[in-house]
Every structure is written in structure tokens, then in C-alpha cells.
Design an enzyme around this catalytic site. Sequence first.
Site, PDB file in Angstrom:
ATOM      1  N   TYR A  24      36.025  31.964 -23.593  1.00  0.00           N
ATOM      2  CA  TYR A  24      36.729  32.942 -24.430  1.00  0.00           C
ATOM      3  C   TYR A  24      36.871  34.278 -23.694  1.00  0.00           C
ATOM      4  O   TYR A  24      37.967  34.853 -23.632  1.00  0.00           O
ATOM      5  CB  TYR A  24      35.977  33.138 -25.745  1.00  0.00           C
ATOM      6  CG  TYR A  24      36.409  34.364 -26.516  1.00  0.00           C
ATOM      7  CD1 TYR A  24      37.627  34.383 -27.201  1.00  0.00           C
ATOM      8  CD2 TYR A  24      35.624  35.512 -26.542  1.00  0.00           C
ATOM      9  CE1 TYR A  24      38.040  35.513 -27.902  1.00  0.00           C
ATOM     10  CE2 TYR A  24      36.022  36.641 -27.240  1.00  0.00           C
ATOM     11  CZ  TYR A  24      37.230  36.644 -27.906  1.00  0.00           C
ATOM     12  OH  TYR A  24      37.637  37.759 -28.593  1.00  0.00           O
ATOM     13  N   LYS A  73      40.313  36.237 -22.490  1.00  0.00           N
ATOM     14  CA  LYS A  73      40.638  37.599 -22.924  1.00  0.00           C
ATOM     15  C   LYS A  73      40.832  38.522 -21.722  1.00  0.00           C
ATOM     16  O   LYS A  73      41.716  39.384 -21.724  1.00  0.00           O
ATOM     17  CB  LYS A  73      39.536  38.138 -23.843  1.00  0.00           C
ATOM     18  CG  LYS A  73      39.469  37.477 -25.209  1.00  0.00           C
ATOM     19  CD  LYS A  73      40.741  37.652 -26.030  1.00  0.00           C
ATOM     20  CE  LYS A  73      40.975  39.078 -26.463  1.00  0.00           C
ATOM     21  NZ  LYS A  73      42.182  39.207 -27.329  1.00  0.00           N
TER      22      LYS A  73
END
Length: 248
Positions: free
Chosen positions: A74, A78
Site C-alpha cells: 500500500y 501511494k
Amino acid sequence: GAVINCGAYTAVDRAETPEGRRACWAANAAGPALMARTCAEHGITLVHVSSDYVFDGSRPNHAEGEPLSPLSAYGQSKAAGDLAAAGCPRHYVVRSSWVIGDGRNFVRTMRALSDRVADPADALERVAVVDDQLGRLTFTDQMAEGIFWLLGYREGDVEPSSPAPHGAYNLTGSGPVGSWAAIAARVFDLANGNGDKVVPVSTAEYYAGAEGPIAPRPAHSALDLSKVRAAGFEPAGWTERLAGYMNI
């Protein structure tokens, strides 16, 4: 004149699975790259909402210029989205942490658990919460205020008057840095006066019996607010905002 990208794949642990990783990268990296290209072609400002997970948490306070060092799938997606958004000449990368707003979130979950502990008919007596991850809450209404401030909208403005310089900005609540367990205890106290029923545990203890992959989390998620303050926006204290949010 502006596109505000609030969309993201945020299932941090599911992003560690093959299917989750693909979906995560599509939403958090490929999507912002397409937005950045389109906004650049049309002279549109791109506002991209980002995360403390782009950092590894080794520093107690993260400034905008700290090198990206994500730990998880994740966080990596990002960070890629941040880099893609920065390819748009007119851009703001707005980094948040521990977001609280409408829908399911940590505060509402803790309030529901506090109510269960306070209910004599419920068997739940205590709740274990992680105490070795430190940060501040970000309330979505304040994030919206801050984004419009960066875009140049002041109170009563129909058109932007004085936008902030483009670039990355940290935007969270201000005030003390606390652990998830400390925040949970505050929620319990505000809800039912039973903060002593929160049991602090380590991240390793909390996930010891978990099935499936668990994403690594930054130990320190506090973001330095000096830059957004220099732009003229003063973030409100998260503890005060929490009390107001609890009255919803």
C-alpha cells in the site's frame, strides 16, 4: 480549474495479497498517473490526497522533503502516486494520517466497543489496542478546509484569490502525538468514562493470531505541519475535533 483526487485503495493488509496488490497499484499509482497527464494537458491543478505510509516511520516527525521509504505494498503504491502527481506542473500532494470521517472508522469502532463494555448484558470486558504506533488523527472536514485553502479559497470566496505555492503539504490535526491505544482510551472516556478498559498491546501481540498477510506499519506517523502553517492554514487540535466528532 482543479481536480481533487480523494480516491484510494486503502485495504492495507489485503494489498499484500496478489489480487489486492494489483488493485492497489491500479487505484493508487496508475490512476493518479492518468490524472496527472490529463491535468497537465489541460492546464488543470491536481490535488492528490496521500498518506503517512509513504514513509518508513523511522523518524518521529516526517517533513514533506523526507525521502520516500514505504514499507508495505500500500505504501509503495501511494509513493508511486505521489511521484506521478508531481509530474503535473500545477499540483498539490496533501499527506494525511489516521483519517476519520463519515462511514466506518477507528473512532466509531472504539465507541461501539466502549458501549459494549459499558453494557452489563454484554460479555466484553476489555479491548486490546496497539500502543507502539504513534501519530495524530486527521478529520476529513478539516482536510477539505485545508485543501481549499491551498487552492486559494478563503471564507466567502467564489473564485480563488491567493493559492499557496504548488508542491507537497502535510495536513493532519495538530496537538499531541499519541498511540492508537491512547486515542482509544480517550474515545472510551468520552463515550462512557471507561478508558481504563483499553488494554495496550504491541503490534506483534495484536496480530499474533492473524490469518493471512499483515502489512508492516510505520511506528511513527506524525507529520510536520510547519509548511502548511507557513502557507497560512492553522490545523485545529485533533483532541478538540475528536470531542466534537463524538457528539455526532
